[in-house]
Design a protein around this motif. Structure first.
Motif, PDB file in Angstrom:
ATOM      1  N   ILE A   5      -5.305   0.903   1.802  1.00 36.97           N
ATOM      2  CA  ILE A   5      -5.134  -0.461   1.317  1.00 36.97           C
ATOM      3  C   ILE A   5      -6.352  -1.328   1.631  1.00 36.97           C
ATOM      4  O   ILE A   5      -6.679  -2.247   0.886  1.00 36.97           O
ATOM      5  CB  ILE A   5      -3.832  -1.095   1.850  1.00 36.97           C
ATOM      6  CG1 ILE A   5      -3.513  -2.353   1.053  1.00 36.97           C
ATOM      7  CG2 ILE A   5      -3.938  -1.376   3.341  1.00 36.97           C
ATOM      8  CD1 ILE A   5      -2.090  -2.803   1.167  1.00 36.97           C
ATOM      9  N   PHE A   6      -7.055  -1.013   2.720  1.00 29.65           N
ATOM     10  CA  PHE A   6      -8.238  -1.791   3.089  1.00 29.65           C
ATOM     11  C   PHE A   6      -9.502  -1.246   2.440  1.00 29.65           C
ATOM     12  O   PHE A   6     -10.581  -1.789   2.628  1.00 29.65           O
ATOM     13  CB  PHE A   6      -8.403  -1.843   4.610  1.00 29.65           C
ATOM     14  CG  PHE A   6      -7.287  -2.564   5.290  1.00 29.65           C
ATOM     15  CD1 PHE A   6      -7.057  -3.913   5.057  1.00 29.65           C
ATOM     16  CD2 PHE A   6      -6.441  -1.898   6.154  1.00 29.65           C
ATOM     17  CE1 PHE A   6      -6.015  -4.588   5.672  1.00 29.65           C
ATOM     18  CE2 PHE A   6      -5.391  -2.563   6.777  1.00 29.65           C
ATOM     19  CZ  PHE A   6      -5.182  -3.913   6.535  1.00 29.65           C
ATOM     20  N   TYR A  14     -14.007  -7.147   1.888  1.00 32.30           N
ATOM     21  CA  TYR A  14     -12.768  -6.817   1.177  1.00 32.30           C
ATOM     22  C   TYR A  14     -11.664  -6.481   2.179  1.00 32.30           C
ATOM     23  O   TYR A  14     -10.522  -6.927   2.032  1.00 32.30           O
ATOM     24  CB  TYR A  14     -12.991  -5.639   0.213  1.00 32.30           C
ATOM     25  CG  TYR A  14     -11.724  -5.176  -0.435  1.00 32.30           C
ATOM     26  CD1 TYR A  14     -11.182  -5.865  -1.513  1.00 32.30           C
ATOM     27  CD2 TYR A  14     -11.037  -4.058   0.057  1.00 32.30           C
ATOM     28  CE1 TYR A  14      -9.987  -5.447  -2.093  1.00 32.30           C
ATOM     29  CE2 TYR A  14      -9.844  -3.646  -0.525  1.00 32.30           C
ATOM     30  CZ  TYR A  14      -9.326  -4.345  -1.595  1.00 32.30           C
ATOM     31  OH  TYR A  14      -8.142  -3.937  -2.152  1.00 32.30           O
ATOM     32  N   ALA A  15     -12.001  -5.702   3.193  1.00 32.97           N
ATOM     33  CA  ALA A  15     -11.006  -5.310   4.203  1.00 32.97           C
ATOM     34  C   ALA A  15     -10.459  -6.540   4.930  1.00 32.97           C
ATOM     35  O   ALA A  15      -9.244  -6.652   5.146  1.00 32.97           O
ATOM     36  CB  ALA A  15     -11.611  -4.315   5.194  1.00 32.97           C
ATOM     37  N   ASP A  17     -10.388  -9.685   3.803  1.00 28.90           N
ATOM     38  CA  ASP A  17      -9.572 -10.454   2.855  1.00 28.90           C
ATOM     39  C   ASP A  17      -8.192  -9.829   2.700  1.00 28.90           C
ATOM     40  O   ASP A  17      -7.173 -10.535   2.686  1.00 28.90           O
ATOM     41  CB  ASP A  17     -10.259 -10.532   1.486  1.00 28.90           C
ATOM     42  CG  ASP A  17     -11.512 -11.403   1.498  1.00 28.90           C
ATOM     43  OD1 ASP A  17     -11.679 -12.191   2.454  1.00 28.90           O
ATOM     44  OD2 ASP A  17     -12.319 -11.277   0.560  1.00 28.90           O
ATOM     45  N   THR A  18      -8.146  -8.517   2.587  1.00 26.76           N
ATOM     46  CA  THR A  18      -6.872  -7.814   2.441  1.00 26.76           C
ATOM     47  C   THR A  18      -6.018  -7.983   3.693  1.00 26.76           C
ATOM     48  O   THR A  18      -4.816  -8.246   3.603  1.00 26.76           O
ATOM     49  CB  THR A  18      -7.111  -6.318   2.152  1.00 26.76           C
ATOM     50  OG1 THR A  18      -7.926  -6.197   0.984  1.00 26.76           O
ATOM     51  CG2 THR A  18      -5.804  -5.577   1.954  1.00 26.76           C
ATOM     52  N   ARG A  21      -4.599 -11.453   3.737  1.00 28.09           N
ATOM     53  CA  ARG A  21      -3.554 -11.573   2.713  1.00 28.09           C
ATOM     54  C   ARG A  21      -2.249 -10.930   3.206  1.00 28.09           C
ATOM     55  O   ARG A  21      -1.170 -11.525   3.080  1.00 28.09           O
ATOM     56  CB  ARG A  21      -4.022 -10.929   1.417  1.00 28.09           C
ATOM     57  CG  ARG A  21      -3.049 -11.060   0.271  1.00 28.09           C
ATOM     58  CD  ARG A  21      -3.591 -10.490  -1.035  1.00 28.09           C
ATOM     59  NE  ARG A  21      -4.265  -9.207  -0.929  1.00 28.09           N
ATOM     60  CZ  ARG A  21      -3.653  -8.029  -0.843  1.00 28.09           C
ATOM     61  NH1 ARG A  21      -2.334  -7.968  -0.841  1.00 28.09           N
ATOM     62  NH2 ARG A  21      -4.340  -6.904  -0.762  1.00 28.09           N
ATOM     63  N   LEU A  22      -2.343  -9.746   3.792  1.00 25.32           N
ATOM     64  CA  LEU A  22      -1.152  -9.057   4.303  1.00 25.32           C
ATOM     65  C   LEU A  22      -0.521  -9.830   5.454  1.00 25.32           C
ATOM     66  O   LEU A  22       0.709  -9.964   5.532  1.00 25.32           O
ATOM     67  CB  LEU A  22      -1.503  -7.639   4.753  1.00 25.32           C
ATOM     68  CG  LEU A  22      -1.893  -6.656   3.661  1.00 25.32           C
ATOM     69  CD1 LEU A  22      -2.399  -5.358   4.281  1.00 25.32           C
ATOM     70  CD2 LEU A  22      -0.733  -6.400   2.718  1.00 25.32           C
ATOM     71  N   HIS A  31       2.211  -1.899   6.713  1.00 28.52           N
ATOM     72  CA  HIS A  31       0.915  -1.217   6.635  1.00 28.52           C
ATOM     73  C   HIS A  31       0.319  -0.972   8.029  1.00 28.52           C
ATOM     74  O   HIS A  31      -0.889  -1.079   8.227  1.00 28.52           O
ATOM     75  CB  HIS A  31      -0.055  -2.049   5.792  1.00 28.52           C
ATOM     76  CG  HIS A  31       0.453  -2.307   4.408  1.00 28.52           C
ATOM     77  ND1 HIS A  31       0.406  -1.351   3.418  1.00 28.52           N
ATOM     78  CD2 HIS A  31       1.058  -3.390   3.873  1.00 28.52           C
ATOM     79  CE1 HIS A  31       0.939  -1.850   2.319  1.00 28.52           C
ATOM     80  NE2 HIS A  31       1.341  -3.084   2.565  1.00 28.52           N
TER      81      HIS A  31
END
Length: 149
Positions: A5-6, A14-15, A17-18, A21-22, A31
Motif C-alpha cells: 500500500i505504501f 508517496y509513502a 502521504d499514504t 491518509r490511512l 494495514h
C-alpha cells in the motif's frame, strides 16, 4: 510480487502521504503489516518517525506491531529521539492491546511480559537520563497493565 500500500519506499513522499491518509481516515489498523514494514525500513528516518507517530493512533494494535515497537526501543544503532518516541508509543499500546478482544489473551500476556522484560533491561543499562525517564514511565505503565492480566 506482493502489492504494498505504501508502494516503493524509496518514493518516501508517496509513502508518507499514504500513511497520513490511512491514519487520518482511521484505517491504519487494517494495514499493520505495512506499518511494520515502515518501522523496519532503515533507509529513511522520516518514514520511521512518521510510522512511530502513526502507531500511537492504532485502536487494535497487533502483537507483531507491539513487538516491532519494542525492537526499535532496543536498537543501540538508532538515535535516541526515535527510541524515546517508540517508548512513549509502547506506553500507550500496551494499554490499548489489552482491550482487543480478538487477540488471544495468553499471547497478549506473553507480549506484555516480553515488553516488560526489555524495558526493565534497558532501565538497568547506562542510557541518557532523558531516555531513562521515559523508560521509567513506560515501565510503570506496563506494570499497571501486567497487574490486570
Amino acid at each position: 510480487m506482493k502489492d504494498h500500500i505504501f508502494g516503493n519506499l524509496m518514493d518516501w513522499g508517496y509513502a508518507l502521504d499514504t500513511l497520513h491518509r490511512l491514519r487520518d481516515s482511521g484505517s491504519l489498523d487494517d494495514h499493520q503489516d505495512e506499518l511494520i514494514r515502515l518501522l523496519r525500513y532503515d533507509k529513511n528516518w522520516r518514514l520511521r518517525e512518521a510510522a512511530v507517530e502513526a502507531a500511537v493512533t492504532l485502536r487494535k494494535p497487533s502483537i507483531e506491531t507491539v513487538k516491532q515497537i519494542v525492537q526499535l526501543i532496543k536498537r543501540d544503532d538508532l538515535y535516541y529521539n526515535i527510541r524515546i518516541m517508540a517508548t512513549e508509543v509502547l506506553s500507550t499500546l500496551v494499554s490499548v492491546i489489552m482491550e482487543n478482544k480478538e487477540l488471544n489473551k495468553n499471547l497478549v500476556r506473553v507480549c506484555i511480559n516480553e515488553a516488560n522484560h526489555e524495558v526493565s533491561a534497558l532501565l538497568s543499562s547506562p542510557v541518557p537520563p532523558i531516555f531513562h525517564d521515559v523508560l521509567d514511565v513506560t515501565y510503570e505503565q506496563i506494570q499497571k497493565v501486567a497487574a490486570t492480566v
